[in-house]
Design an enzyme around this catalytic site. Structure first.
Site, PDB file in Angstrom:
ATOM      1  N   ARG A 228       0.856  -1.189   0.000  1.00 33.89           N
ATOM      2  CA  ARG A 228       0.000   0.000   0.000  1.00 33.89           C
ATOM      3  C   ARG A 228       0.890   1.237   0.000  1.00 33.89           C
ATOM      4  O   ARG A 228       2.024   1.206   0.490  1.00 33.89           O
ATOM      5  CB  ARG A 228      -0.886   0.015   1.260  1.00 33.89           C
ATOM      6  CG  ARG A 228      -2.069  -0.923   1.195  1.00 33.89           C
ATOM      7  CD  ARG A 228      -3.131  -0.461   0.202  1.00 33.89           C
ATOM      8  NE  ARG A 228      -4.266  -1.366   0.114  1.00 33.89           N
ATOM      9  CZ  ARG A 228      -4.387  -2.355  -0.774  1.00 33.89           C
ATOM     10  NH1 ARG A 228      -3.449  -2.576  -1.666  1.00 33.89           N
ATOM     11  NH2 ARG A 228      -5.474  -3.115  -0.795  1.00 33.89           N
ATOM     12  N   HIS A 276      -1.858   1.306  -9.492  1.00 31.72           N
ATOM     13  CA  HIS A 276      -2.483   0.312  -8.602  1.00 31.72           C
ATOM     14  C   HIS A 276      -3.170  -0.809  -9.400  1.00 31.72           C
ATOM     15  O   HIS A 276      -4.369  -1.042  -9.258  1.00 31.72           O
ATOM     16  CB  HIS A 276      -3.491   1.008  -7.657  1.00 31.72           C
ATOM     17  CG  HIS A 276      -3.807   0.162  -6.444  1.00 31.72           C
ATOM     18  ND1 HIS A 276      -4.112   0.683  -5.209  1.00 31.72           N
ATOM     19  CD2 HIS A 276      -3.865  -1.186  -6.271  1.00 31.72           C
ATOM     20  CE1 HIS A 276      -4.350  -0.298  -4.346  1.00 31.72           C
ATOM     21  NE2 HIS A 276      -4.199  -1.446  -4.977  1.00 31.72           N
TER      22      HIS A 276
HETATM   23  P1  NDP Z   1      -1.643 -11.940   4.201  1.00 34.67           P
HETATM   24  O1  NDP Z   1      -2.436 -11.472   5.377  1.00 34.67           O
HETATM   25  O2  NDP Z   1      -1.903 -13.300   3.669  1.00 34.67           O
HETATM   26  O3  NDP Z   1      -0.093 -11.852   4.584  1.00 34.67           O
HETATM   27  C1  NDP Z   1       0.433 -10.788   5.289  1.00 34.67           C
HETATM   28  C2  NDP Z   1       1.886 -11.111   5.633  1.00 34.67           C
HETATM   29  O4  NDP Z   1       2.460  -9.951   6.243  1.00 34.67           O
HETATM   30  C3  NDP Z   1       2.035 -12.250   6.631  1.00 34.67           C
HETATM   31  O5  NDP Z   1       3.132 -13.054   6.304  1.00 34.67           O
HETATM   32  C4  NDP Z   1       2.285 -11.516   7.961  1.00 34.67           C
HETATM   33  O6  NDP Z   1       3.060 -12.254   8.903  1.00 34.67           O
HETATM   34  C5  NDP Z   1       3.081 -10.331   7.465  1.00 34.67           C
HETATM   35  N1  NDP Z   1       3.023  -9.221   8.429  1.00 34.67           N
HETATM   36  C6  NDP Z   1       1.958  -8.551   8.888  1.00 34.67           C
HETATM   37  N2  NDP Z   1       2.318  -7.591   9.753  1.00 34.67           N
HETATM   38  C7  NDP Z   1       3.667  -7.647   9.840  1.00 34.67           C
HETATM   39  C8  NDP Z   1       4.647  -6.920  10.585  1.00 34.67           C
HETATM   40  N3  NDP Z   1       4.308  -5.940  11.426  1.00 34.67           N
HETATM   41  N4  NDP Z   1       5.946  -7.258  10.417  1.00 34.67           N
HETATM   42  C9  NDP Z   1       6.314  -8.263   9.594  1.00 34.67           C
HETATM   43  N5  NDP Z   1       5.427  -8.994   8.865  1.00 34.67           N
HETATM   44  C10 NDP Z   1       4.123  -8.688   8.985  1.00 34.67           C
HETATM   45  O7  NDP Z   1      -1.806 -10.835   3.065  1.00 34.67           O
HETATM   46  P2  NDP Z   1      -1.811 -11.028   1.470  1.00 34.67           P
HETATM   47  O8  NDP Z   1      -0.563 -11.742   1.078  1.00 34.67           O
HETATM   48  O9  NDP Z   1      -3.107 -11.593   1.015  1.00 34.67           O
HETATM   49  O10 NDP Z   1      -1.786  -9.489   0.975  1.00 34.67           O
HETATM   50  C11 NDP Z   1      -0.749  -8.611   1.354  1.00 34.67           C
HETATM   51  C12 NDP Z   1      -1.082  -7.194   0.928  1.00 34.67           C
HETATM   52  O11 NDP Z   1      -0.908  -7.026  -0.471  1.00 34.67           O
HETATM   53  C13 NDP Z   1      -2.534  -6.730   1.141  1.00 34.67           C
HETATM   54  O12 NDP Z   1      -2.779  -6.384   2.474  1.00 34.67           O
HETATM   55  C14 NDP Z   1      -2.633  -5.551   0.205  1.00 34.67           C
HETATM   56  O13 NDP Z   1      -2.263  -4.374   0.894  1.00 34.67           O
HETATM   57  C15 NDP Z   1      -1.604  -5.850  -0.876  1.00 34.67           C
HETATM   58  N6  NDP Z   1      -2.250  -6.055  -2.192  1.00 34.67           N
HETATM   59  C16 NDP Z   1      -1.946  -5.186  -3.212  1.00 34.67           C
HETATM   60  C17 NDP Z   1      -2.529  -5.344  -4.467  1.00 34.67           C
HETATM   61  C18 NDP Z   1      -2.151  -4.435  -5.597  1.00 34.67           C
HETATM   62  O14 NDP Z   1      -2.759  -4.521  -6.676  1.00 34.67           O
HETATM   63  N7  NDP Z   1      -1.146  -3.601  -5.436  1.00 34.67           N
HETATM   64  C19 NDP Z   1      -3.491  -6.424  -4.738  1.00 34.67           C
HETATM   65  C20 NDP Z   1      -3.709  -7.292  -3.620  1.00 34.67           C
HETATM   66  C21 NDP Z   1      -3.112  -7.095  -2.392  1.00 34.67           C
HETATM   67  P3  NDP Z   1       2.516 -13.636   9.564  1.00 34.67           P
HETATM   68  O15 NDP Z   1       2.459 -14.634   8.416  1.00 34.67           O
HETATM   69  O16 NDP Z   1       3.535 -13.995  10.556  1.00 34.67           O
HETATM   70  O17 NDP Z   1       1.159 -13.328  10.123  1.00 34.67           O
END
Ligand code: NDP
Length: 313
Positions: A228, A276
């Site tokens: 984001r 985006h």
């Molecule tokens: P998930 O919830 O499946 O994965 C999130 C990951 O981030 C997990 O591995 C989590 O760790 C890690 N995480 C969260 N908080 C922290 C932190 N503070 N420090 C370190 N690691 C952290 O999300 P998705 O993979 O489905 O999506 C990720 C993001 O991609 C979405 O939230 C969205 O913002 C973005 N996105 C962008 C798009 C675009 O077109 N540009 C399209 C779709 C999504 P853990 O596994 O340990 O919980």
């Protein structure tokens, strides 16, 4: 037991409403699909499919039982203050959404690793030139966020021979990939040459791509932000590009979208940007995830892919 009047789905106006409606009707004909703001009898609406909803929506929908996000990120729903916190919020999990992100991240990594920015410049100058080709295995890609999307990118880049390391809140165990947890950010950054941000936007991750992060990366590292816009401190990036600590940035998301006309990123020679589009939801594919969720809810089974308020994603 479901009341026969409780069968409506409401959609916010999006450019894909017709597709959502057609596919939902095809897969679950018993659903009635309504479009905001034409809610009809609002008490009949139990399920909402949303993306950046307006504040007034939740005030009207008093009988809502589940909110489905129609994108992987839910920050646009979370920022709505009137959202009733007790109503489960389901995140999107969809093969095509994941595929789209994998394709984009591969494109961005190749653009940087294979020097395509410089080859574009050569072509513009009608110049025939060469840059040294570095083996994929000698190019270390650090993926921040090892969730649904991040993990798929890890596997795809690994298959192309890249040297991958990963960073997530909790430590992961992935064959052939050195993984770091959130207490090991410094070690992770130190070893990263191309940094891919695929984190959710939370209070912990806001502006995680900042001056201090850039300074911990080796000189000449590049950034790919597909999480984001809020993850990136934009001024810090401009400074790091100008002082040549960061080589290039591929950016798909921005603090303000659409990116303002006069923004410094548009014509920056060290920035590749897209509006985006890294991965867009494909209703034909995503509808099965929504319908599965509705059916689980109706039969009293626990919902999957739920937003966890403690974690913020
Ligand atoms: P998930 O919830 O499946 O994965 C999130 C990951 O981030 C997990 O591995 C989590 O760790 C890690 N995480 C969260 N908080 C922290 C932190 N503070 N420090 C370190 N690691 C952290 O999300 P998705 O993979 O489905 O999506 C990720 C993001 O991609 C979405 O939230 C969205 O913002 C973005 N996105 C962008 C798009 C675009 O077109 N540009 C399209 C779709 C999504 P853990 O596994 O340990 O919980």
């Amino acid at each position: 037991m479901e009341n026969s009047t409780q069968k409506a789905v409401i959609l916010l106006k999006t450019d894909k409403d017709d597709q959502w409606s057609a596919y939902l009707q095809q897969v679950m004909p018993e659903l009635e699909v309504r479009f905001w703001p034409d809610v009809g009898e609002a008490t009949q609406i139990n399920y909402a499919l949303l993306w950046n909803p307006p504040e007034e929506l939740f005030e009207k929908l008093t009988h809502l039982q589940v909110i489905f996000s129609i994108g992987a990120g839910i920050d646009g729903i979370l920022k709505v203050k009137s959202r009733p916190a007790h109503i489960p919020l389901v995140r999107l999990s969809d093969k095509e959404l994941t595929n789209g992100m994998v394709q984009y991240v591969i494109y961005a990594v190749l653009r940087i690793h294979r020097n395509m920015v410089n080859y574009d410049r050569l072509q513009n100058n009608r110049e025939w030139g060469f840059y040294q080709q570095i083996a994929a295995n000698d190019c270390r890609v650090g993926i921040m966020g090892l969730g649904q999307l991040g993990m798929a990118c890890v596997q795809a880049l690994k298959a192309l021979g890249y040297n991958i390391i990963g960073f997530s809140r909790t430590k992961k165990n992935v064959d052939g990939v050195q993984c770091y947890d959130q207490s090991q950010l410094q070690e992770f950054l130190k070893r990263t040459e191309i940094l891919v941000c695929l984190l959710p936007l939370t209070t912990q991750t806001k502006h995680i791509l900042n001056k201090s992060t850039f300074n911990q990366l080796p000189r000449g590292a590049s950034i790919i932000n597909v999480g984001r816009g809020g993850h990136l401190n934009e001024n810090d990036l401009l400074e790091a590009l100008d002082n040549e600590h960061i080589n290039h940035a591929v950016l798909d998301v921005f603090e303000i979208e659409p990116l303002p006309q006069d923004h410094a990123f548009w014509l920056h020679p060290k920035i590749t940007l897209t509006p985006h589009i890294a991965s867009q939801t494909v209703p034909a594919s995503a509808v099965s995830h929504i319908v599965k969720g509705i059916k689980r809810h109706q039969s009293g089974q626990p919902l999957e892919f739920l937003y966890d308020p403690e974690l913020g994603y």
